[in-house]
Design a protein around this motif. Structure first.
Motif: not given
Length: 238
Positions: A171-175, A182-190, A196-198, A216-219
Motif C-alpha cells: 500500500e505504501l508503494d502504491r501511495a 528518506r522514507a525507510v527509517p520512518a517506515v521502519a519506525k511506523a 534491517s528487517t525492513l 526506498g531501498a536506494a538508502d
C-alpha cells in the motif's frame, strides 16, 4: 431534618438517600415520598422548588401489581426551566407488601449533554482537509496507510506479522511513499521493525511478481555502490 425524627421510613432510608445525593450531587435530586399521604417526606438537592410536605402527585400506588418490578426507569422528565432529567423511581414496601414510600432520583442531564457535545466537537474534523497543503507530505500518506491498516485489523504495529507488513508496504508503494529516499527509517519506525528487517521485507516485496522496485531501498549501501561510477569509467574517455 434530623437523625432523631420519629418516622421509621426516614430512619431507614435517609442514609441511603443522602449517600446517593452526595455521590451524584449537585446534579441529582433525591426525593423520598410518603406513599400513604402522597406528599414529599424528605428531599435532598431540590431542583424544582419542592420541599417536605408538598404534594407528591404519585397517583394510586395501591393499584400497582405486587408481582411487578418495584424499580421504574430511567424515564425522561422536564423541569420548567427546560432542563431535561433522567429519573428512576423505586417503590419501598412495608412488611405486609404495601407501598410505604417511594424513592425517586432525578439526574440533571444538562452537564452530561454539554460534555458529550464538547467531546464530539473535538472528536471529528469540522472542515475538509486542504489537499494542496498535504500532497507533498509523504509522512501524512504513510501515517494514513499504516494507521488505516492497524485500525482495520485491530492490532498495533508491534503485533503485525510478516504478511501484514508486506501488505502495508504494498500500500505504501502504491501511495508513492517508498519513492521517497528518506522514507525507510520512518517506515521502519511506523511498523515497529528494525531497518534491517525492513530491508529484508523490501527485498521480498521487490521479488514478488508484479511488484514495483521499492525506491526506498536506494538508502542501502548496495544501491549507493550501484549508482557510483567505477574508476575504469572515470578514466576511460571512450
Amino acid at each position: 431534618m434530623t437523625s432523631e425524627t420519629p418516622d421509621r421510613r426516614l430512619r431507614a432510608w435517609a442514609p441511603v438517600c443522602q449517600a446517593i445525593a452526595l455521590l451524584l450531587g449537585p446534579y441529582a435530586e433525591v426525593v423520598l415520598h410518603d406513599a400513604a399521604r402522597d406528599e414529599v417526606l424528605a428531599i435532598w438537592n431540590p431542583m424544582g422548588g419542592r420541599g417536605p410536605g408538598d404534594p407528591s402527585l404519585l397517583g394510586e400506588l395501591d393499584a400497582l401489581d405486587q408481582a411487578a418490578p418495584d424499580v421504574y426507569g430511567p424515564y425522561p422528565k422536564l423541569l420548567p426551566d427546560g432542563r431535561r432529567l433522567s429519573s428512576v423511581s423505586a417503590v419501598l414496601r412495608d412488611e405486609d407488601g404495601r407501598p410505604a414510600a417511594v424513592l425517586c432520583v432525578n439526574l440533571d442531564r444538562g452537564p452530561l449533554e454539554h460534555a458529550a457535545a464538547l467531546l464530539a466537537a473535538f472528536a471529528a474534523p469540522t472542515a475538509p482537509r486542504p489537499e494542496p497543503l498535504f500532497e507533498q507530505d509523504w509522512t501524512e500518506r504513510m501515517n494514513e496507510v499504516v494507521g488505516g491498516y492497524v485500525r482495520a485489523h485491530g492490532r498495533p504495529p508491534q503485533r503485525l506479522g510478516r504478511e501484514d507488513r508486506l501488505a502495508v508496504l504494498r500500500e505504501l508503494d502504491r501511495a508513492g511513499v517508498l519513492a521517497v529516499r528518506r522514507a525507510v527509517p520512518a517506515v521502519a519506525k511506523a511498523l515497529a521493525v528494525s531497518r534491517s528487517t525492513l530491508y529484508t521485507l523490501l527485498a521480498e516485496l521487490r521479488g514478488t511478481p508484479g511488484a514495483v522496485d521499492a525506491p526506498g531501498a536506494a538508502d542501502t549501501p548496495a544501491s549507493t555502490d550501484a549508482r557510483r561510477p567505477t574508476r575504469t569509467d572515470e578514466g576511460d574517455p571512450s
